[in-house]
Design a protein around this motif. Structure first.
Motif, mmCIF file in Angstrom:
data_model
loop_
_atom_site.group_PDB
_atom_site.id
_atom_site.type_symbol
_atom_site.label_atom_id
_atom_site.label_comp_id
_atom_site.label_asym_id
_atom_site.label_seq_id
_atom_site.Cartn_x
_atom_site.Cartn_y
_atom_site.Cartn_z
ATOM 1 N N ASP A 82 0.831 -1.213 0.000
ATOM 2 C CA ASP A 82 0.000 0.000 0.000
ATOM 3 C C ASP A 82 0.866 1.266 0.000
ATOM 4 O O ASP A 82 0.586 2.230 -0.709
ATOM 5 N N TRP A 83 1.915 1.224 0.820
ATOM 6 C CA TRP A 83 2.818 2.376 0.907
ATOM 7 C C TRP A 83 3.482 2.641 -0.445
ATOM 8 O O TRP A 83 3.527 3.778 -0.920
ATOM 9 N N GLU A 84 3.957 1.561 -1.042
ATOM 10 C CA GLU A 84 4.626 1.703 -2.347
ATOM 11 C C GLU A 84 3.642 2.193 -3.398
ATOM 12 O O GLU A 84 3.970 3.063 -4.215
ATOM 13 N N LYS A 85 2.434 1.639 -3.321
ATOM 14 C CA LYS A 85 1.420 2.064 -4.291
ATOM 15 C C LYS A 85 1.123 3.553 -4.122
ATOM 16 O O LYS A 85 1.019 4.299 -5.106
ATOM 17 N N THR A 86 0.995 3.990 -2.881
ATOM 18 C CA THR A 86 0.741 5.411 -2.599
ATOM 19 C C THR A 86 1.877 6.285 -3.115
ATOM 20 O O THR A 86 1.650 7.328 -3.734
ATOM 21 N N LEU A 87 3.100 5.837 -2.843
ATOM 22 C CA LEU A 87 4.256 6.602 -3.324
ATOM 23 C C LEU A 87 4.269 6.703 -4.850
ATOM 24 O O LEU A 87 4.523 7.771 -5.419
#
Length: 151
Positions: free
Chosen positions: A53-58
């Protein structure tokens, strides 16, 4: 026209500075993304879903920033293109004015040469006429002198 060219050159220089700023910003954003990805990998206890999720958000943020930066760059490029086209147009107008001036100068030179030729011809005709009058007066004077001597 010269002031307009200076203004256009100044505008082009400002637009180039802005373009370089946005290129630097894009590079910094990319560098920031790489740094964040490196930090994510070093966290051993992060859950796979949270990391994803974090990577996707970034990535979404980066894409958004890149899209915004690309749009800004497109706008800057378009403005630069318009400024360049305006400079070319001004240059063409300046060249046309120069050519018109050169044509006018050639016409004035031709007119001047024609006038000088006409004046020279008139002077020559006048000289020949005056010479003829002088010769007639000299002949008359000579005739009078001979008549006086004869009488």
């Amino acid at each position: 026209s010269k002031r307009r060219e200076e203004t256009l050159e100044s505008t082009a220089a400002e637009l180039e500075k802005e373009l370089k700023f946005w290129q630097r910003r894009s590079d910094e954003d990319l560098e920031e993304l790489l740094q964040l990805q490196s930090e994510m990998k070093s966290l051993k206890d992060a859950e796979a879903l949270a990391a994803a999720d974090w990577e996707k958000t970034l990535h979404m943020n980066l894409r958004q920033q890149q899209m915004e930066a690309r749009e800004d760059l497109r706008q800057v490029r378009d403005e630069l293109q318009k400024a360049i086209e305006a400079l070319h147009f001004e240059q063409e107008k300046s060249e046309e004015k120069q050519k018109a001036g050169e044509r006018e100068l050639l016409a004035l030179r031709s007119s001047f040469q024609q006038e000088m030729t006409r004046a020279e011809t008139e002077l020559q005709v006048s000289f020949v006429q005056e010479r003829g009058r002088l010769d007639a007066l000299l002949n008359a004077e000579s005739d009078c002198a001979q008549q006086l001597e004869a009488s």
